[in-house]
Design a protein around this motif. Sequence first.
Motif, PDB file in Angstrom:
ATOM      1  N   ALA A  28     -53.598  20.703  20.250  1.00  0.00           N
ATOM      2  CA  ALA A  28     -52.336  21.446  20.250  1.00  0.00           C
ATOM      3  C   ALA A  28     -51.969  21.936  18.855  1.00  0.00           C
ATOM      4  CB  ALA A  28     -51.216  20.567  20.811  1.00  0.00           C
ATOM      5  N   VAL A  29     -52.307  21.154  17.828  1.00  0.00           N
ATOM      6  CA  VAL A  29     -51.978  21.534  16.451  1.00  0.00           C
ATOM      7  C   VAL A  29     -52.731  22.807  16.066  1.00  0.00           C
ATOM      8  CG1 VAL A  29     -51.991  20.767  14.051  1.00  0.00           C
ATOM      9  CG2 VAL A  29     -51.595  19.109  15.883  1.00  0.00           C
ATOM     10  N   PHE A  30     -54.013  22.843  16.391  1.00  0.00           N
ATOM     11  CA  PHE A  30     -54.855  24.003  16.094  1.00  0.00           C
ATOM     12  C   PHE A  30     -54.379  25.229  16.862  1.00  0.00           C
ATOM     13  CE2 PHE A  30     -58.507  26.758  16.480  1.00  0.00           C
ATOM     14  CZ  PHE A  30     -59.266  26.560  15.327  1.00  0.00           C
ATOM     15  N   ASP A  31     -54.154  25.064  18.167  1.00  0.00           N
ATOM     16  CA  ASP A  31     -53.857  26.222  19.011  1.00  0.00           C
ATOM     17  C   ASP A  31     -52.492  26.829  18.716  1.00  0.00           C
ATOM     18  OD1 ASP A  31     -56.307  26.053  20.189  1.00  0.00           O
ATOM     19  OD2 ASP A  31     -55.617  25.084  22.028  1.00  0.00           O
ATOM     20  N   ARG A  32     -51.523  25.993  18.341  1.00  0.00           N
ATOM     21  CA  ARG A  32     -50.198  26.531  18.005  1.00  0.00           C
ATOM     22  C   ARG A  32     -50.307  27.515  16.837  1.00  0.00           C
ATOM     23  NH1 ARG A  32     -47.861  22.200  17.409  1.00  0.00           N
ATOM     24  NH2 ARG A  32     -46.392  22.117  19.160  1.00  0.00           N
ATOM     25  N   ARG A  63     -46.329  36.433  26.663  1.00  0.00           N
ATOM     26  CA  ARG A  63     -46.870  35.606  27.743  1.00  0.00           C
ATOM     27  C   ARG A  63     -47.592  34.403  27.148  1.00  0.00           C
ATOM     28  NH1 ARG A  63     -50.304  39.124  31.897  1.00  0.00           N
ATOM     29  NH2 ARG A  63     -50.039  37.181  33.105  1.00  0.00           N
ATOM     30  N   PRO A  64     -47.588  33.291  27.886  1.00  0.00           N
ATOM     31  CA  PRO A  64     -48.308  32.115  27.383  1.00  0.00           C
ATOM     32  C   PRO A  64     -49.820  32.366  27.355  1.00  0.00           C
ATOM     33  CG  PRO A  64     -46.816  31.536  29.195  1.00  0.00           C
ATOM     34  CD  PRO A  64     -46.911  33.028  29.166  1.00  0.00           C
ATOM     35  N   ILE A  65     -50.502  31.662  26.457  1.00  0.00           N
ATOM     36  CA  ILE A  65     -51.955  31.640  26.401  1.00  0.00           C
ATOM     37  C   ILE A  65     -52.384  30.190  26.555  1.00  0.00           C
ATOM     38  CG2 ILE A  65     -54.006  32.103  24.999  1.00  0.00           C
ATOM     39  CD1 ILE A  65     -52.362  34.194  23.494  1.00  0.00           C
ATOM     40  N   ALA A  66     -53.310  29.951  27.478  1.00  0.00           N
ATOM     41  CA  ALA A  66     -53.808  28.598  27.708  1.00  0.00           C
ATOM     42  C   ALA A  66     -55.207  28.452  27.131  1.00  0.00           C
ATOM     43  CB  ALA A  66     -53.821  28.278  29.200  1.00  0.00           C
ATOM     44  N   THR A  67     -55.511  27.255  26.684  1.00  0.00           N
ATOM     45  CA  THR A  67     -56.867  26.931  26.264  1.00  0.00           C
ATOM     46  C   THR A  67     -57.304  25.676  27.015  1.00  0.00           C
ATOM     47  OG1 THR A  67     -56.353  25.421  24.433  1.00  0.00           O
ATOM     48  CG2 THR A  67     -56.327  27.781  23.947  1.00  0.00           C
ATOM     49  N   GLY A 115     -47.697  32.896  35.041  1.00  0.00           N
ATOM     50  CA  GLY A 115     -47.355  33.853  34.005  1.00  0.00           C
ATOM     51  C   GLY A 115     -48.295  33.829  32.815  1.00  0.00           C
ATOM     52  N   THR A 116     -49.291  32.926  32.843  1.00  0.00           N
ATOM     53  CA  THR A 116     -50.252  32.848  31.749  1.00  0.00           C
ATOM     54  C   THR A 116     -51.247  33.999  31.849  1.00  0.00           C
ATOM     55  OG1 THR A 116     -50.041  30.448  31.669  1.00  0.00           O
ATOM     56  CG2 THR A 116     -51.998  31.412  30.659  1.00  0.00           C
ATOM     57  N   ALA A 117     -51.540  34.621  30.728  1.00  0.00           N
ATOM     58  CA  ALA A 117     -52.431  35.777  30.735  1.00  0.00           C
ATOM     59  C   ALA A 117     -53.888  35.380  30.606  1.00  0.00           C
ATOM     60  CB  ALA A 117     -52.047  36.733  29.596  1.00  0.00           C
ATOM     61  N   ASP A 118     -54.192  34.459  29.697  1.00  0.00           N
ATOM     62  CA  ASP A 118     -55.572  34.147  29.348  1.00  0.00           C
ATOM     63  C   ASP A 118     -55.806  32.644  29.337  1.00  0.00           C
ATOM     64  OD1 ASP A 118     -56.748  36.859  28.466  1.00  0.00           O
ATOM     65  OD2 ASP A 118     -54.888  36.740  27.311  1.00  0.00           O
ATOM     66  N   LEU A 119     -57.031  32.272  29.693  1.00  0.00           N
ATOM     67  CA  LEU A 119     -57.483  30.892  29.605  1.00  0.00           C
ATOM     68  C   LEU A 119     -58.720  30.882  28.713  1.00  0.00           C
ATOM     69  CD1 LEU A 119     -57.461  27.903  30.418  1.00  0.00           C
ATOM     70  CD2 LEU A 119     -58.729  28.536  32.496  1.00  0.00           C
ATOM     71  N   VAL A 120     -58.599  30.317  27.516  1.00  0.00           N
ATOM     72  CA  VAL A 120     -59.649  30.350  26.499  1.00  0.00           C
ATOM     73  C   VAL A 120     -60.419  29.035  26.561  1.00  0.00           C
ATOM     74  CG1 VAL A 120     -60.143  30.655  24.054  1.00  0.00           C
ATOM     75  CG2 VAL A 120     -58.151  31.794  25.069  1.00  0.00           C
ATOM     76  N   LEU A 121     -61.724  29.119  26.816  1.00  0.00           N
ATOM     77  CA  LEU A 121     -62.554  27.943  27.052  1.00  0.00           C
ATOM     78  C   LEU A 121     -63.370  27.576  25.823  1.00  0.00           C
ATOM     79  CD1 LEU A 121     -63.955  28.897  30.582  1.00  0.00           C
ATOM     80  CD2 LEU A 121     -61.904  27.556  30.054  1.00  0.00           C
ATOM     81  N   SER A 122     -63.501  26.263  25.581  1.00  0.00           N
ATOM     82  CA  SER A 122     -64.340  25.759  24.495  1.00  0.00           C
ATOM     83  C   SER A 122     -64.903  24.415  24.908  1.00  0.00           C
ATOM     84  CB  SER A 122     -63.543  25.645  23.194  1.00  0.00           C
ATOM     85  OG  SER A 122     -62.487  24.702  23.341  1.00  0.00           O
ATOM     86  N   GLY A 123     -65.775  23.866  24.041  1.00  0.00           N
ATOM     87  CA  GLY A 123     -66.393  22.580  24.331  1.00  0.00           C
ATOM     88  C   GLY A 123     -67.737  22.739  25.019  1.00  0.00           C
ATOM     89  N   GLY A 124     -68.427  21.623  25.165  1.00  0.00           N
ATOM     90  CA  GLY A 124     -69.766  21.649  25.746  1.00  0.00           C
ATOM     91  C   GLY A 124     -69.815  22.195  27.153  1.00  0.00           C
ATOM     92  N   GLY A 125     -68.711  22.076  27.884  1.00  0.00           N
ATOM     93  CA  GLY A 125     -68.692  22.557  29.262  1.00  0.00           C
ATOM     94  C   GLY A 125     -68.873  24.053  29.410  1.00  0.00           C
ATOM     95  N   VAL A 126     -68.687  24.820  28.324  1.00  0.00           N
ATOM     96  CA  VAL A 126     -68.878  26.266  28.435  1.00  0.00           C
ATOM     97  C   VAL A 126     -70.342  26.613  28.683  1.00  0.00           C
ATOM     98  CG1 VAL A 126     -66.879  26.792  26.983  1.00  0.00           C
ATOM     99  CG2 VAL A 126     -69.145  26.628  25.953  1.00  0.00           C
ATOM    100  N   HIS A 127     -71.256  25.666  28.441  1.00  0.00           N
ATOM    101  CA  HIS A 127     -72.672  25.909  28.681  1.00  0.00           C
ATOM    102  C   HIS A 127     -73.085  25.578  30.114  1.00  0.00           C
ATOM    103  CE1 HIS A 127     -73.044  26.596  24.431  1.00  0.00           C
ATOM    104  NE2 HIS A 127     -72.564  25.387  24.163  1.00  0.00           N
ATOM    105  N   ASN A 128     -72.149  25.031  30.891  1.00  0.00           N
ATOM    106  CA  ASN A 128     -72.396  24.742  32.306  1.00  0.00           C
ATOM    107  C   ASN A 128     -71.953  25.964  33.096  1.00  0.00           C
ATOM    108  OD1 ASN A 128     -72.039  23.893  35.053  1.00  0.00           O
ATOM    109  ND2 ASN A 128     -71.947  21.761  34.370  1.00  0.00           N
ATOM    110  N   ALA A 129     -72.913  26.820  33.436  1.00  0.00           N
ATOM    111  CA  ALA A 129     -72.582  28.093  34.072  1.00  0.00           C
ATOM    112  C   ALA A 129     -71.874  27.896  35.405  1.00  0.00           C
ATOM    113  CB  ALA A 129     -73.847  28.927  34.264  1.00  0.00           C
ATOM    114  N   ASP A 130     -72.249  26.865  36.149  1.00  0.00           N
ATOM    115  CA  ASP A 130     -71.602  26.625  37.439  1.00  0.00           C
ATOM    116  C   ASP A 130     -70.152  26.223  37.251  1.00  0.00           C
ATOM    117  OD1 ASP A 130     -71.791  26.024  40.458  1.00  0.00           O
ATOM    118  OD2 ASP A 130     -71.074  24.112  39.616  1.00  0.00           O
ATOM    119  N   LEU A 131     -69.879  25.352  36.285  1.00  0.00           N
ATOM    120  CA  LEU A 131     -68.494  24.931  36.027  1.00  0.00           C
ATOM    121  C   LEU A 131     -67.650  26.105  35.573  1.00  0.00           C
ATOM    122  CD1 LEU A 131     -66.331  22.765  35.702  1.00  0.00           C
ATOM    123  CD2 LEU A 131     -67.290  22.238  33.441  1.00  0.00           C
ATOM    124  N   VAL A 132     -68.185  26.932  34.675  1.00  0.00           N
ATOM    125  CA  VAL A 132     -67.440  28.102  34.201  1.00  0.00           C
ATOM    126  C   VAL A 132     -67.185  29.074  35.349  1.00  0.00           C
ATOM    127  CG1 VAL A 132     -67.554  30.110  32.681  1.00  0.00           C
ATOM    128  CG2 VAL A 132     -68.240  27.862  31.828  1.00  0.00           C
TER     129      VAL A 132
END
Length: 412
Positions: A151-155, A167-171, A295-312
């Motif tokens: 939360a500190v980084f994203d703020r 609009r809110p942005i989610a990560t 009302g959230t516009a974007d969902l920004v993904l990070s972490g090892g899970g981004v390499h799991n194509a099925d999960l993404v």
Amino acid sequence: MRILALQSGTSADGIDVALVDVEHRADADAGVHLGLAPVRTRTVAWPDGLRDRVLDVVHGAALTGAEWCRLDTELGRAFADAAASVAPAGEADLVVSHGQTVHHWVDGGRAQGTLQLGSPAWIAERMDAPVVADLRTADIAAGGEGAPLMAVFDRAWLGAEARESGRPIATANLGGIANVQVVHPDGEVEAFDTGPANGLLDAAVVRATDGASGYDRDGALAAGGTVHDALLRELLAHPYFAAPAPKTTGRETFTLDVVDAAVRRADAADLPLHDLLATLAELTARTVVAAVPEGTADLVLSGGGVHNADLVRRIGAHAGARGIRPASSAERGVDPDAKEVLLFGLLGWMRCHGIAAELTRHGRGTPRVLGTLTAARGPGAPPGRHRTDAPPHRLAALTVQPSPAPNMEDQA
């Protein structure tokens, strides 16, 4: 300052290392505008057998005092070796080591304590630089949850964009456990752990293959499976998902015992591995997207899970159905594999300049300066103290330059 940051997440799949140049511009009214420029980034493999010992402890293995001492020391040495593989002693002004989480103590819906291993003295000795460690305890002592620190980084990183768009942005950071942060246009942030991400998927593969494979590469097995609806309902009935935010969890809560109990209740004892993985991936996708407010516009993904194509793909389907655009953090210039380790570099800089970390809107605690400092082996003033342009005690904005390539290369 030049900061070297170290971390291993709840998946314990390697030590992430980033050497980062940090520059700041102080504004007496607005606060500090900070810039991070990654110099070198890498993921270093654990020494043989050390990861297995960490995961045994996470899953409840009992250790003697001597064994705890040995594990803490060997982890400290491993972090020191990883740091030295990226930068020679004396190059970094400061090292920040998150350490390896082995337990996050939650009782009565509140975080009561947390334990990260990896003695920082070994790192300070090897790198001839002071080391900031123990980055979560102060927040817990002040009544907070000690997580998610993202939360500190994203703020600071996304606050201006959310304010300009209205609009809110989610990560979502997809490690062993998933956490979601929502940056609102007013600058406030909601952040909490949503439940399992890679942790259960990895554990199921390890058990099914008797350790021959550690994860479902690219989500290929799950992609060939079918979601078992009754099992998914049983898993979604876990009380953590209904608990109100703020909340935090760990691998000690979401274990294969939890999955096995749900399998028995769903009468799914003969479920093939690919169907089990499809169901666990669907659990993660649904709980992550359910945490994102309307009302959230974007969902920004990070972490090892981004390499799991099925999960993404599953996250994308659920997010798209709600008009939310999912995308990798790479689109905004932050390597999804390096985002967490950059966070710890940021927290180290804040520690040295006396800037308190405010975690979330839901936070029960008071903002605190996070981390304890282990001195370097040589004499000298603490980092940041030599500067005459001392910044105001508030972080206003953060920019991150793209990481150099090749990035996060695996080191045997």
